[in-house]
Design a protein around this motif. Structure first.
Motif, PDB file in Angstrom:
ATOM      1  N   MET A 107      23.872  47.978  79.545  1.00  0.00           N
ATOM      2  CA  MET A 107      23.584  47.129  80.705  1.00  0.00           C
ATOM      3  C   MET A 107      24.501  45.915  80.767  1.00  0.00           C
ATOM      4  SD  MET A 107      21.067  48.360  82.435  1.00  0.00           S
ATOM      5  CE  MET A 107      19.585  47.599  83.063  1.00  0.00           C
ATOM      6  N   VAL A 165      27.572  43.223  81.158  1.00  0.00           N
ATOM      7  CA  VAL A 165      28.636  43.037  82.142  1.00  0.00           C
ATOM      8  C   VAL A 165      29.936  42.735  81.407  1.00  0.00           C
ATOM      9  CG1 VAL A 165      27.220  42.252  84.053  1.00  0.00           C
ATOM     10  CG2 VAL A 165      28.047  40.589  82.401  1.00  0.00           C
ATOM     11  N   ILE A 177      24.707  36.430  80.853  1.00  0.00           N
ATOM     12  CA  ILE A 177      24.218  37.380  81.866  1.00  0.00           C
ATOM     13  C   ILE A 177      23.962  38.732  81.211  1.00  0.00           C
ATOM     14  CG2 ILE A 177      24.856  38.620  83.993  1.00  0.00           C
ATOM     15  CD1 ILE A 177      26.136  35.990  84.962  1.00  0.00           C
ATOM     16  N   GLN A 228      22.934  39.168  78.159  1.00  0.00           N
ATOM     17  CA  GLN A 228      21.670  39.002  77.430  1.00  0.00           C
ATOM     18  C   GLN A 228      20.471  39.125  78.385  1.00  0.00           C
ATOM     19  OE1 GLN A 228      20.763  35.083  76.105  1.00  0.00           O
ATOM     20  NE2 GLN A 228      19.202  35.756  74.643  1.00  0.00           N
ATOM     21  N   ILE A 229      20.587  38.488  79.554  1.00  0.00           N
ATOM     22  CA  ILE A 229      19.488  38.543  80.527  1.00  0.00           C
ATOM     23  C   ILE A 229      19.314  39.975  81.045  1.00  0.00           C
ATOM     24  CG2 ILE A 229      18.712  37.718  82.796  1.00  0.00           C
ATOM     25  CD1 ILE A 229      20.260  35.053  82.087  1.00  0.00           C
ATOM     26  N   LEU A 230      20.434  40.658  81.309  1.00  0.00           N
ATOM     27  CA  LEU A 230      20.344  42.044  81.802  1.00  0.00           C
ATOM     28  C   LEU A 230      19.756  42.975  80.734  1.00  0.00           C
ATOM     29  CD1 LEU A 230      23.705  42.395  83.760  1.00  0.00           C
ATOM     30  CD2 LEU A 230      21.410  42.132  84.724  1.00  0.00           C
ATOM     31  N   TYR A 255      17.548  42.103  78.497  1.00  0.00           N
ATOM     32  CA  TYR A 255      16.109  41.838  78.512  1.00  0.00           C
ATOM     33  C   TYR A 255      15.465  42.544  79.717  1.00  0.00           C
ATOM     34  CZ  TYR A 255      11.732  39.421  79.346  1.00  0.00           C
ATOM     35  OH  TYR A 255      10.402  39.145  79.602  1.00  0.00           O
ATOM     36  N   ALA A 256      16.140  42.442  80.869  1.00  0.00           N
ATOM     37  CA  ALA A 256      15.567  42.995  82.103  1.00  0.00           C
ATOM     38  C   ALA A 256      15.609  44.515  82.140  1.00  0.00           C
ATOM     39  CB  ALA A 256      16.288  42.411  83.312  1.00  0.00           C
ATOM     40  N   LYS A 267      14.017  46.310  80.486  1.00  0.00           N
ATOM     41  CA  LYS A 267      12.639  46.784  80.321  1.00  0.00           C
ATOM     42  C   LYS A 267      12.016  47.226  81.650  1.00  0.00           C
ATOM     43  CE  LYS A 267       9.503  43.748  79.175  1.00  0.00           C
ATOM     44  NZ  LYS A 267       8.979  42.731  78.278  1.00  0.00           N
ATOM     45  N   TYR A 269       6.322  42.446  82.696  1.00  0.00           N
ATOM     46  CA  TYR A 269       7.521  42.716  83.506  1.00  0.00           C
ATOM     47  C   TYR A 269       7.772  41.599  84.521  1.00  0.00           C
ATOM     48  CZ  TYR A 269       6.782  47.245  81.410  1.00  0.00           C
ATOM     49  OH  TYR A 269       6.596  48.253  80.501  1.00  0.00           O
ATOM     50  N   ALA A 303      11.136  39.358  84.203  1.00  0.00           N
ATOM     51  CA  ALA A 303      12.354  40.092  84.569  1.00  0.00           C
ATOM     52  C   ALA A 303      12.416  40.300  86.085  1.00  0.00           C
ATOM     53  CB  ALA A 303      12.406  41.426  83.834  1.00  0.00           C
ATOM     54  N   PHE A 324      15.251  38.476  88.862  1.00  0.00           N
ATOM     55  CA  PHE A 324      16.107  39.198  89.818  1.00  0.00           C
ATOM     56  C   PHE A 324      15.822  38.758  91.254  1.00  0.00           C
ATOM     57  CE2 PHE A 324      16.968  43.064  86.863  1.00  0.00           C
ATOM     58  CZ  PHE A 324      17.881  42.302  86.167  1.00  0.00           C
ATOM     59  N   TYR A 369      18.669  46.967  90.374  1.00  0.00           N
ATOM     60  CA  TYR A 369      18.107  45.685  89.941  1.00  0.00           C
ATOM     61  C   TYR A 369      17.189  45.077  91.005  1.00  0.00           C
ATOM     62  CZ  TYR A 369      21.540  45.812  86.177  1.00  0.00           C
ATOM     63  OH  TYR A 369      22.273  46.161  85.083  1.00  0.00           O
ATOM     64  N   LEU A 411      17.133  32.465  78.094  1.00  0.00           N
ATOM     65  CA  LEU A 411      16.043  33.444  78.117  1.00  0.00           C
ATOM     66  C   LEU A 411      14.769  32.865  77.498  1.00  0.00           C
ATOM     67  CD1 LEU A 411      15.420  36.274  79.071  1.00  0.00           C
ATOM     68  CD2 LEU A 411      16.245  37.144  76.887  1.00  0.00           C
TER      69      LEU A 411
END
Lengths: 97, 476
Positions: free
Chosen positions: A1, A3, A31, A33-35, A37-38, A40, B301, B304, B308, B371, B416
């Motif tokens: 995931m 970038v 970014i 790291q955030i992606l 995490y996301a 999930k 969730y 996250a 976005f 996303y 985060l």
């Protein structure tokens, strides 16, 4: 995931942000790291779930088209860094005449 | 505890005190304490005293006045105030003086509230500590080494310190409730659409909502009465009459069913916060509430999905800061594209840039479905979680935050970790429903803990009644 630096450079251009090389490096890592995490979010199967763009079920809101009182010109222009007459002044937008 | 604003308004009405006298007592204390607290970006004592003088003169002349005329209030610096600069704690808007009032500001002025200043925040309301302010970090009034929370940290710190005990903030993912919990005051996020957003500088338009900070639930209800209602200038504001939220405080909460979601009492919750919230739940039981277990299975969730959706909307909303019509403009650019790029690079801080970048990325070709659309589908699941839970209960109770106030600098290098301090609050914004944070004890270091009560959409009457009964019983 994750970038890549090139993707981050491209996003910076789309975002109209002149970033330094150090910022590009930092944002690439953060970014990513955030992606990560996301990621999930992909645990959930949402194939049959409609998206919610708005929490309140309001239909399109219409109003009568009645002329109102606009801001005075001086107020509308007052916060701009450069104006000329009744216009906002900017550097050239296009080449040629 | 300080005198409530409702009680102070009673003394004003009986002419036991004048608006000018209130300000002359408040302003020197505010200016002195603010040097340490750094809660305000801008103070406007001259305008405030002038306004107070007018109200006093009108009262002396026997003119009919609003019951609240003469009460001082502080406003988060994202609310446009005509003639008073509105910075969003950003270099981008450091010198922006709005030519109009936000609808909530207009309503406050019509009711005779006196604006004493504009409070500090995380730049453009993006953050959970006010450390992202371009100007300075606000201190927690309980412990100056700790953050007040954010993004409405200035409003929370000012309110908790009684400077003055009434302020307004905005809440996109917890930005009213989280700082209220960390500073030890009441913070209410109303239902999406309850309060007009016109003149609130936009961050994420489908999530943003303005709401009150107060020391008592009664004062928060009074302020909600003033700011609520449909506004033709905000197409998303809810039409129809507004109930009297002060009247709604009367009565008991015996027999109310309170849902306790196990997802908000699990891993990541500080044991001391848990212990204080459990005491709070006992208080609700002693008031006759019945506790029921409910599930909010998609809570995990929420963050996250929120990041976005929130960043996507922010990247679009903040596109307007191009240096042309208002705000900062970079010098020496050869063409308009270069001007926008330099202006935005100079005007925005790191967190704002990071969110614009993330938002642009999730909206860009090839990533939109994976996303952004995915997050909006998960938003549906989160909304359904609450709808299902409210089949079995009237209100839901959770901790407001997983921990008490953290130290300044503790989370700045790890975005985060900072985002996760909003775990229990963001789902409420995604679902568009209402929630309040009320003080609920302290940890061993004396740092405040917040109890969050959540209601269905437009459930503010019952929400405020429960919070009011809780506050009276838990403090006694």
């Amino acid at each position: 995931m994750s970038v890549t630096r090139e993707e981050v450079r491209h996003i910076a251009l789309l975002s109209r942000l002149d970033l330094s090389e150090a910022e590009i490096d930092r944002f690439t890592a953060q970014i990513s790291q955030i992606l990560d995490y996301a990621a999930k979010l992909n645990e959930l199967d949402t194939a049959n779930v409609e998206p919610t763009f708005h929490a309140v079920p309001l239909e399109n809101v219409f109003r009568e088209d009645v002329p109102g009182q606009p801001l005075p010109l001086a107020d509308a222009l007052g916060n701009s860094a450069a104006t000329r007459g009744s216009f906002f002044e900017v550097p050239k937008v296009a080449d040629g005449s | 505890m300080l005198e409530s604003a409702v009680a102070l308004a009673g003394r004003l009405q009986r002419r036991e005190v004048s608006a000018t006298e209130i300000l002359k007592d408040l302003l020197p204390r505010l200016e002195a304490r603010n040097r340490d607290l750094q809660a305000y970006v801008t103070l406007c004592p001259e305008q405030a005293l002038e306004q107070a003088g007018e109200i006093d003169a009108r009262r002396s002349a026997g003119e009919p006045l609003s019951p609240w005329a003469g009460l001082p209030i502080g406003l988060k610096d994202v609310l446009c105030t005509r003639g008073i600069r509105t910075t969003c704690s950003s270099k981008m808007l450091e010198n922006f003086v709005p030519p109009y009032d936000a609808t909530v500001v207009k309503r406050l002025k019509e009711q005779g509230f006196i604006i004493v200043g504009k409070t500090n925040l995380d730049e453009f309301a993006m953050g959970s500590s006010t450390e992202n302010s371009a100007f300075f970090t606000t201190r927690n009034p309980v412990d100056p080494e700790r953050v007040p929370g954010g993004s409405s940290g200035g409003s929370a710190a000012a309110c908790a310190a009684g400077l003055p005990p009434l302020t307004l903030g905005s809440d996109t993912g917890g930005s009213i409730r989280q700082p209220a919990a960390l500073c030890g005051c009441v913070g209410l996020k109303p239902t999406y659409g309850r309060v007009s957003r016109y003149g609130l500088v936009a961050f994420a338009s489908s999530l943003d909502q303005i709401g009150p900070f107060a020391q008592t639930v009664e004062d928060a209800a009074m302020l909600l009465n003033v700011i609520s209602g449909h506004d033709p200038m905000d197409g998303t504001s809810i039409p129809g009459p507004v109930p009297d939220y002060l009247a709604a405080l009367n009565g008991d909460i015996c027999g109310l069913k309170i849902g306790l979601p196990s997802e908000c009492f699990g891993e990541g919750l500080d044991p001391e916060v848990r212990s204080e919230v459990e005491k709070g739940i006992k208080t609700l039981e002693s008031l006759g509430c019945e506790m029921v277990e409910v599930r909010l299975p998609h809570t995990d969730y929420g963050i996250a999905a929120y990041y976005f959706i929130g960043t996507a909307e922010a990247s679009s909303n903040l596109a307007r800061y191009d240096g042309v019509t208002f705000g900062h403009r970079a010098a020496g650019a050869g063409d308009i594209v270069e001007m926008a790029g330099k202006t935005r690079a100079e005007g925005f801080g790191a967190e704002v840039k990071r969110r614009i970048m993330l938002g642009t990325y999730v909206l860009s070709a090839g990533f939109y479905d994976a996303y952004y659309l995915k997050a909006q589908r998960i938003r549906t699941l989160i909304k359904r979680d609450f709808e299902n839970a409210f089949q079995a209960c009237d209100l839901i109770v959770t901790p407001t935050t997983p921990t008490t106030a953290f130290r300044i600098g503790e989370k700045t290098s790890d975005p985060l970790a900072m985002y996760l301090s909003d775990t229990y609050t963001t789902t409420v914004n995604l679902a568009g429903i209402a929630a309040i944070s009320i003080p609920c004890g302290k940890d061993a270091q004396g740092l405040p803990v917040g109890l969050q009560i959540i209601s269905p959409a437009l459930g503010e009457e019952q929400l405020l009644r429960a919070a009011h009964c809780f506050q009276l019983a838990h403090e006694a």
